[in-house]
Design an enzyme around this catalytic site. Structure first.
Site, mmCIF file in Angstrom:
data_model
loop_
_atom_site.group_PDB
_atom_site.id
_atom_site.type_symbol
_atom_site.label_atom_id
_atom_site.label_comp_id
_atom_site.label_asym_id
_atom_site.label_seq_id
_atom_site.Cartn_x
_atom_site.Cartn_y
_atom_site.Cartn_z
ATOM 1 N N ASP A 64 -1.083 -3.564 -11.778
ATOM 2 C CA ASP A 64 -2.256 -3.664 -10.911
ATOM 3 C C ASP A 64 -3.323 -2.683 -11.400
ATOM 4 O O ASP A 64 -2.996 -1.614 -11.918
ATOM 5 C CB ASP A 64 -1.895 -3.288 -9.455
ATOM 6 C CG ASP A 64 -0.871 -4.246 -8.861
ATOM 7 O OD1 ASP A 64 -0.862 -5.415 -9.275
ATOM 8 O OD2 ASP A 64 -0.085 -3.803 -7.994
ATOM 9 N N ASP A 70 -5.801 5.403 -5.397
ATOM 10 C CA ASP A 70 -4.373 5.237 -5.750
ATOM 11 C C ASP A 70 -3.873 6.498 -6.439
ATOM 12 O O ASP A 70 -2.787 7.013 -6.142
ATOM 13 C CB ASP A 70 -4.200 4.081 -6.754
ATOM 14 C CG ASP A 70 -4.190 2.703 -6.114
ATOM 15 O OD1 ASP A 70 -3.614 2.560 -5.025
ATOM 16 O OD2 ASP A 70 -4.747 1.770 -6.725
ATOM 17 N N GLU A 93 4.997 3.487 -6.964
ATOM 18 C CA GLU A 93 4.334 2.296 -7.507
ATOM 19 C C GLU A 93 3.372 2.685 -8.631
ATOM 20 O O GLU A 93 3.115 1.901 -9.531
ATOM 21 C CB GLU A 93 3.557 1.558 -6.416
ATOM 22 C CG GLU A 93 2.933 0.289 -6.966
ATOM 23 C CD GLU A 93 2.071 -0.484 -6.002
ATOM 24 O OE1 GLU A 93 1.706 0.050 -4.950
ATOM 25 O OE2 GLU A 93 1.764 -1.641 -6.314
ATOM 26 N N GLU A 94 2.863 3.878 -8.559
ATOM 27 C CA GLU A 94 1.838 4.296 -9.511
ATOM 28 C C GLU A 94 2.395 4.935 -10.772
ATOM 29 O O GLU A 94 1.622 5.332 -11.645
ATOM 30 C CB GLU A 94 0.859 5.264 -8.830
ATOM 31 C CG GLU A 94 0.173 4.696 -7.589
ATOM 32 C CD GLU A 94 -0.573 3.388 -7.853
ATOM 33 O OE1 GLU A 94 -1.072 3.188 -8.980
ATOM 34 O OE2 GLU A 94 -0.633 2.550 -6.933
ATOM 35 N N ASP A 114 5.180 3.880 -2.044
ATOM 36 C CA ASP A 114 3.916 3.263 -2.430
ATOM 37 C C ASP A 114 2.865 4.160 -1.781
ATOM 38 O O ASP A 114 2.632 4.074 -0.573
ATOM 39 C CB ASP A 114 3.822 1.824 -1.894
ATOM 40 C CG ASP A 114 2.490 1.179 -2.297
ATOM 41 O OD1 ASP A 114 1.636 1.896 -2.858
ATOM 42 O OD2 ASP A 114 2.314 -0.016 -2.055
ATOM 43 N N LEU A 116 -0.340 4.322 -1.837
ATOM 44 C CA LEU A 116 -1.516 3.696 -1.215
ATOM 45 C C LEU A 116 -1.348 2.184 -1.241
ATOM 46 O O LEU A 116 -1.675 1.521 -2.231
ATOM 47 C CB LEU A 116 -2.809 4.111 -1.918
ATOM 48 C CG LEU A 116 -4.056 3.830 -1.073
ATOM 49 C CD1 LEU A 116 -4.103 4.758 0.142
ATOM 50 C CD2 LEU A 116 -5.319 3.984 -1.902
ATOM 51 N N ASP A 117 -0.827 1.675 -0.153
ATOM 52 C CA ASP A 117 -0.603 0.237 -0.037
ATOM 53 C C ASP A 117 -1.903 -0.446 0.407
ATOM 54 O O ASP A 117 -2.626 0.071 1.249
ATOM 55 C CB ASP A 117 0.491 0.003 1.012
ATOM 56 C CG ASP A 117 0.554 -1.444 1.437
ATOM 57 O OD1 ASP A 117 0.852 -2.292 0.576
ATOM 58 O OD2 ASP A 117 0.279 -1.724 2.617
ATOM 59 N N GLU A 278 8.389 -0.809 -1.111
ATOM 60 C CA GLU A 278 7.634 -1.590 -0.129
ATOM 61 C C GLU A 278 8.614 -2.252 0.856
ATOM 62 O O GLU A 278 8.590 -1.982 2.054
ATOM 63 C CB GLU A 278 6.753 -2.640 -0.819
ATOM 64 C CG GLU A 278 5.620 -2.019 -1.624
ATOM 65 C CD GLU A 278 4.676 -3.020 -2.270
ATOM 66 O OE1 GLU A 278 3.451 -2.838 -2.187
ATOM 67 O OE2 GLU A 278 5.162 -3.986 -2.905
HETATM 68 P P1 AFP Z 1 -0.862 -2.544 -3.349
HETATM 69 O O1 AFP Z 1 -2.275 -2.260 -3.060
HETATM 70 O O2 AFP Z 1 0.010 -1.373 -3.106
HETATM 71 O O3 AFP Z 1 -0.667 -3.143 -4.692
HETATM 72 O O4 AFP Z 1 -0.348 -3.604 -2.243
HETATM 73 C C1 AFP Z 1 -0.935 -4.834 -2.018
HETATM 74 C C2 AFP Z 1 0.152 -5.774 -1.572
HETATM 75 O O5 AFP Z 1 1.313 -5.507 -2.311
HETATM 76 C C3 AFP Z 1 0.428 -5.749 -0.067
HETATM 77 O O6 AFP Z 1 -0.039 -4.650 0.598
HETATM 78 C C4 AFP Z 1 -0.234 -6.995 0.461
HETATM 79 O O7 AFP Z 1 0.408 -7.562 1.571
HETATM 80 C C5 AFP Z 1 -0.199 -7.904 -0.720
HETATM 81 O O8 AFP Z 1 -0.174 -7.091 -1.879
HETATM 82 C C6 AFP Z 1 -1.410 -8.756 -0.774
HETATM 83 O O9 AFP Z 1 -1.270 -9.610 -1.849
HETATM 84 P P2 AFP Z 1 -2.240 -10.876 -2.015
HETATM 85 O O10 AFP Z 1 -3.601 -10.318 -2.356
HETATM 86 O O11 AFP Z 1 -1.620 -11.635 -3.130
HETATM 87 O O12 AFP Z 1 -2.239 -11.626 -0.720
#
Ligand code: AFP
Length: 334
Positions: A64, A70, A93-94, A114, A116-117, A278
């Site tokens: 990502d 993050d 995650e980072e 994680d 910063l989710d 997660e």
């Molecule tokens: P990160 O920002 O930690 O990568 O998390 C984003 C995520 O993993 C989670 O928080 C969301 O529910 C999901 O991705 C959203 O994914 P989409 O954009 O594919 O719906």
């Protein structure tokens, strides 16, 4: 509530007295989590004013794009836990690899986080989260944190999240119930606001990126068809709620009931979400509140860990809603 309230630190001490198995060390780690959460809440709140929005221009361990927040969140959480001397290593995650912290005997825990989710929400003032799971090491003599994590299931001694939304809320479990605290910004303290959270058996919302429904198992599409049919007697149709931040969506299901799911799709054949930092922490929390968490076919907490950034499908929330989802999935695979 009295004018004084119960602080997070006070609550942790009381929990320790009620459940001596929750050692003093675990309390120290939870206090540090609260400290890191305050720093993050402050920085997220003023990110637009101090040049902390936007990308750093690199991809993280799982491919990502990394946001400035993050990196800040990762550094903050790593430092807060490393200071305790109680953590042998951190899976984040980072970070591509396990961050080895200490080989000393008192380093009896492994943190999976994680930091910063939901980071796609940083630049639009949307909800964000920090997820954490604490594992007790099976042996403390060797310095092989990665080796200790692989092959076991994702059972944790404490788990939870912080949600940075309209207010900052910290929710945790040590296996005995689930408690939630809201940050009083003026006092600089987390105060108990959600005592003994119980996840309702059934909800009236579903939460998923339905733009991908065409790529999902037909059973899941049938489940959506079912919950969106009108039938007042059985509480349908459900409403759709999706923030793009797992923590915020699961928080809704935990408090009000409902279901969140992220199934495999063409871009994510194993599912998108990561088991260790997660799915498993949220599974521990939701189960401790009477809810359910699975891959659709197997309980999340029984999935063997094969790699530190392993992805799995996730369906989580109210027990009856998750069971219904599983039954639609099972029927389509018969
Ligand atoms: P990160 O920002 O930690 O990568 O998390 C984003 C995520 O993993 C989670 O928080 C969301 O529910 C999901 O991705 C959203 O994914 P989409 O954009 O594919 O719906």
């Amino acid at each position: 509530m009295s004018s004084c309230g119960v602080t997070l630190n006070r609550h942790i001490i009381e929990e320790e007295q009620r459940h001596p198995a929750v050692a003093g060390e675990l309390s120290e780690l939870l206090v540090q989590l609260g400290f890191a959460a305050k720093i993050l809440a402050r920085e997220i709140g003023r990110a637009a004013l101090v040049g902390k929005l936007g990308l750093v221009g690199e991809k993280n361990a799982t491919g990502d794009s990394q946001k400035k927040l993050d990196v800040f969140a990762n550094d903050t959480v790593v430092e807060a836990f490393a200071q305790t001397g109680l953590v042998a290593g951190i899976v984040s995650e980072e970070l591509d690899e396990v961050k080895e912290i200490s080989c000393e005997g008192k380093a009896r825990y492994i943190l999976c986080t994680d930091p910063l989710d939901g980071s796609s929400n940083t630049d639009i003032n949307g909800a964000l989260g920090t997820i954490f799971g604490l594992y007790r090491r099976s042996r403390t003599c060797a310095c092989d944190v990665r080796g200790e994590i692989l092959g076991r299931t994702a059972e944790q001694v404490a788990a939870g999240y912080v949600m940075y939304g309209t207010s900052t809320v910290l929710v945790y479990t040590c296996g005995h119930g689930v408690s939630g605290f809201t940050l009083d910004r003026e006092l600089g303290e987390f105060l108990l606001s959600h005592e003994d959270i119980r996840c309702p058996k059934r909800g009236h919302t579903y939460s998923a990126n339905v733009a991908r429904a065409g790529e999902w198992d037909p059973g899941i599409r049938k489940f959506i068809e079912y919950v969106t049919q009108s039938d007042r007697a059985s509480g349908r149709p459900y409403s759709l709620r999706y923030t793009g931040a797992l923590v915020a969506d699961v928080h809704r299901s935990l408090v009000e009931g409902g279901i969140y799911f992220y199934p495999p799709d063409l871009g994510h054949p194993e599912g998108k979400l990561r088991l260790l930092y997660e799915c498993a922490p949220l599974a521990s929390l939701v189960e401790a509140a009477g809810g359910r968490a699975s891959t659709g076919r197997q309980r999340i907490l029984e999935v063997p860990v094969k790699s530190i950034h392993q992805r799995v499908p996730l369906v989580i929330g109210s027990a009856d809603d998750v069971a219904l989802y599983q039954s639609f999935l099972a029927a389509s695979n018969r």
